[in-house]
Design a protein around this motif. Structure first.
Motif, PDB file in Angstrom:
ATOM      1  N   THR A 197      -5.594   8.417  -0.511  1.00 41.52           N
ATOM      2  CA  THR A 197      -5.415   7.144  -1.067  1.00 41.52           C
ATOM      3  C   THR A 197      -7.154   6.438  -1.227  1.00 41.52           C
ATOM      4  OG1 THR A 197      -3.508   6.391   0.191  1.00 41.52           O
ATOM      5  CG2 THR A 197      -4.820   4.665  -0.764  1.00 41.52           C
TER       6      THR A 197
ATOM      7  N   VAL B 248      -5.901   1.189  -3.491  1.00 43.01           N
ATOM      8  CA  VAL B 248      -5.717  -0.119  -2.956  1.00 43.01           C
ATOM      9  C   VAL B 248      -7.102  -0.884  -3.407  1.00 43.01           C
ATOM     10  CG1 VAL B 248      -5.456  -1.421  -0.996  1.00 43.01           C
ATOM     11  CG2 VAL B 248      -4.349   0.658  -1.082  1.00 43.01           C
TER      12      VAL B 248
ATOM     13  N   SER C 125      -8.657  -4.292  -2.411  1.00 42.00           N
ATOM     14  CA  SER C 125      -8.695  -5.521  -1.287  1.00 42.00           C
ATOM     15  C   SER C 125      -9.627  -6.397  -1.851  1.00 42.00           C
ATOM     16  CB  SER C 125      -9.188  -4.765  -0.171  1.00 42.00           C
ATOM     17  OG  SER C 125      -9.210  -5.889   0.976  1.00 42.00           O
TER      18      SER C 125
ATOM     19  N   VAL D 191      -1.120   4.472   4.339  1.00 39.85           N
ATOM     20  CA  VAL D 191      -1.934   5.085   3.575  1.00 39.85           C
ATOM     21  C   VAL D 191      -1.966   6.408   3.873  1.00 39.85           C
ATOM     22  CG1 VAL D 191      -3.013   2.946   2.510  1.00 39.85           C
ATOM     23  CG2 VAL D 191      -4.029   4.105   4.806  1.00 39.85           C
TER      24      VAL D 191
ATOM     25  N   CYS E 269       0.922  -1.208   0.039  1.00 41.40           N
ATOM     26  CA  CYS E 269       0.012   0.055   0.063  1.00 41.40           C
ATOM     27  C   CYS E 269       0.818   1.264  -0.023  1.00 41.40           C
ATOM     28  CB  CYS E 269      -0.938  -0.027   1.303  1.00 41.40           C
ATOM     29  SG  CYS E 269      -2.039  -1.344   1.094  1.00 41.40           S
TER      30      CYS E 269
ATOM     31  N   TRP F  39      -9.377   3.221  -0.860  1.00 41.07           N
ATOM     32  CA  TRP F  39      -9.371   2.058  -0.478  1.00 41.07           C
ATOM     33  C   TRP F  39     -10.566   1.239  -1.243  1.00 41.07           C
ATOM     34  CZ3 TRP F  39      -5.719  -0.660   2.732  1.00 41.07           C
ATOM     35  CH2 TRP F  39      -5.921  -1.943   3.072  1.00 41.07           C
TER      36      TRP F  39
ATOM     37  N   VAL G 181     -12.492   4.939   2.088  1.00 38.01           N
ATOM     38  CA  VAL G 181     -13.163   3.397   1.766  1.00 38.01           C
ATOM     39  C   VAL G 181     -14.384   3.671   0.469  1.00 38.01           C
ATOM     40  CG1 VAL G 181     -14.363   1.669   2.760  1.00 38.01           C
ATOM     41  CG2 VAL G 181     -12.342   2.616   3.925  1.00 38.01           C
TER      42      VAL G 181
ATOM     43  N   ASP H  27     -12.856  -1.852  -1.342  1.00 42.12           N
ATOM     44  CA  ASP H  27     -12.945  -3.161  -1.150  1.00 42.12           C
ATOM     45  C   ASP H  27     -13.669  -4.027  -2.117  1.00 42.12           C
ATOM     46  OD1 ASP H  27     -12.699  -5.135   1.256  1.00 42.12           O
ATOM     47  OD2 ASP H  27     -14.776  -5.114   0.855  1.00 42.12           O
TER      48      ASP H  27
ATOM     49  N   LEU I 275      -7.113  -3.913   6.275  1.00 39.25           N
ATOM     50  CA  LEU I 275      -6.831  -2.479   6.204  1.00 39.25           C
ATOM     51  C   LEU I 275      -6.337  -2.143   7.659  1.00 39.25           C
ATOM     52  CD1 LEU I 275      -8.129   0.075   5.793  1.00 39.25           C
ATOM     53  CD2 LEU I 275     -10.298  -0.437   6.798  1.00 39.25           C
TER      54      LEU I 275
END
Length: 259
Positions: free
Chosen positions: A82, A58, A60, A78, A52, A84, A108, A86, A71
């Motif tokens: 960034t 990212v 995941s 991060v 990361c 993230w 996220v 999922d 996470l």
């Protein structure tokens, strides 16, 4: 953000194909999976956090079971810029838990993969929700992804995927159970042809007929599915779907005041 590296956490069937497609599209990709080596062109990282570092995005795609741990272990690597993403299939509550754990440390987004990944890789249809959904979609589209943005908080994409799964995976289960029983009865070829004919004849009106027919004929269909379950038992096939259908129709009849 387009020049930043992309981290892929989880290099199973989906993660390997997605990361390879990203590399082919010109992305710099760092991948980590404790059990799987990265495909050609993907830089191997020593941990989730290592993958990361310096990543603008990212992905995941390890598993729902590992999503929160991945996470948590990566929060120090991060930044608030960034994203993230999922990709794991999970309940909306888990997606929301990820957003809660992340706080302001990372953005996220909830990504739902709407078809099997292996045939089309990164071009598999995706839906994404959350405050940073538009930014995530824009970045993924640069590399050829097909992304639909869903208005609303993290968890909305997962909700849509899982609702669809009830229908689609439930249909698959019913078909497989019926064909298994037909095989035991020596009628598999006949039933397979019947199912194909019904699917080919399906139209937009089929949905209305399924719903209204169940409501109108719940009692009769309950008895029909009870008999179907008995038949499967006699053939040595566990009637999981037939029994569930019988019980659902019984509940529907009771709610309508019928017996």
């Amino acid at each position: 953000m387009s020049s930043a590296a992309i981290a892929v956490l989880g290099l199973g069937e989906a993660g390997s194909r997605i990361s390879a497609d990203l590399v082919a599209a010109g992305a710099t990709v760092r991948g980590f999976d404790p059990l799987v080596s990265p495909p050609p062109g993907v830089f191997a990282a020593s941990s989730d956090a290592d993958a990361c570092r310096n990543a603008g995005l990212v992905i995941s795609v390890n598993s729902a079971h590992d999503a929160v741990d991945a996470l948590t272990q990566s929060l120090g690597a991060v930044t608030p810029e960034t994203i993230w993403a999922d990709f794991n299939t999970s309940a909306p509550a888990l997606k929301q838990e990820l957003a809660r754990v992340a706080g302001d440390t990372v953005q996220v987004v909830d990504v739902a993969v709407m078809a099997p990944v292996p045939p089309t890789g990164l071009r598999t249809p995706l839906t994404v929700s959350g405050p940073a959904a538009e930014a995530a979609a824009g970045l993924l589209r640069q590399f050829g992804a097909q992304v639909q943005v869903i208005d609303g908080p993290v968890g909305q994409a997962a909700t849509r995927k899982l609702l669809r799964s009830v229908y689609y995976k439930g249909l698959a289960a019913a078909v497989v159970e019926a064909l298994e029983a037909a095989r035991a009865a020596g009628l598999e070829e006949w039933l397979a042809g019947n199912i194909r004919d019904e699917l080919e004849k399906s139209t937009a009106a089929t949905l209305d007929r399924l719903v209204s027919g169940s409501e109108t004929h719940a009692v009769r269909r309950r008895e029909e599915m009870a008999a179907s379950a008995e038949l499967l038992d006699s053939l040595g096939v566990p009637p999981r779907i037939a029994t569930a259908s019988r019980d659902w129709l019984a509940d529907l009849a009771a709610r309508r005041g019928r017996t």
